[in-house]
Design a protein around this motif. Sequence first.
Motif: not given
Length: 312
Positions: A169-193
Amino acid sequence: MNNKVVLETFQISKQYGNTKALHDVNLKIEEGQIYGLIGLNGSGKSTFMRIVCGLISATEGHIELYGKSGNADLQKQRSRLGQTIETPALYLEMTAYENVMVQMTLAGISDKKKVKEVLRRVGLTDTGNKKAKNFSLGMKQRLALAIALITEPKFLILDEPTNGLDPVGIIETRDIIKTLAQEYGLTILLSSHLLDELSQIATHYGILHQGKLVTQLSGDELLKATNQYIHIICDDAIASAEILNAAFSVKCEVHSNTELRINEKLDRIADFNKVLVLSGQRIEHLSCNQNKLEDYFLKITQSSKYERFTKS
Ligand SMILES: Nc1ncnc2c1ncn2[C@@H]1O[C@H](COP(=O)(O)OP(=O)(O)OP(=O)(O)O)[C@@H](O)[C@H]1O
């Protein structure tokens, strides 16, 4: 190159009763960045994100979204923003398609193609008649993300998007976030500890500690600060460096006839290996010295001198 500033905050502070959750946070995010906000539990990440989304207000300071501030203008700019902090509850007896359809109808949008499109972007096209109650946590989170994408936001805010997920699930989520930024040009703010976790996706970082933004740095600056590199031992280091430079435009440091190091594009390690092998190089050793991230985070957050990074 001067990128457009998506978000800038000026001396943001937040007081909850006796707790000062944020102290004078000055943070800046430019268009196209995947900005990782890192901090221990209770460091103020969610509070900061909620203020940006307009879910709570700051006690002091102000924010600018796309260069606009002031309540009315900010509210207008927030229409460009998508978030998964406060998402509508999922209808557990409904499928992914039905859930998105309902939210789209509530938002006054009627476009069946778009339902399919947002589900495709989060990798939920093949869930058919499966009801949301039978989804894994990762699938539920992706469905919430699909709903956040309905309004076609340009700026996405995701609070701990990989928290609680299994490794797949972590890898899938990461890939989706990267795609949203790289292919769809979204700017993303995300948090983690976890800095290690963030380093797999973020292009820029802000380290929050006890409500203070201790430092902001780019991915390259983090690599330098933590001395991370790919270490390769092979037949011919000079030839390998030339091959990698030609294929990936990476600068390699040749340390001996058989040894080289690369201080950038660490996530391309598998591709480097493949190209070298296909070019006839015999690789004796290939590793990524990446274990210093959490040490760096601890050093930065535990340093009594961290105030020097903040503007008073
Ligand atoms: N509604 C609230 N009322 C009172 N105190 C709060 C409230 N929300 C957060 N806090 C406090 O503010 C501080 C920052 O909390 P916040 O949730 O923003 O941190 P966080 O970094 O997101 O942590 P976590 O990862 O645990 O969610 C903590 O001390 C928390 O207890």
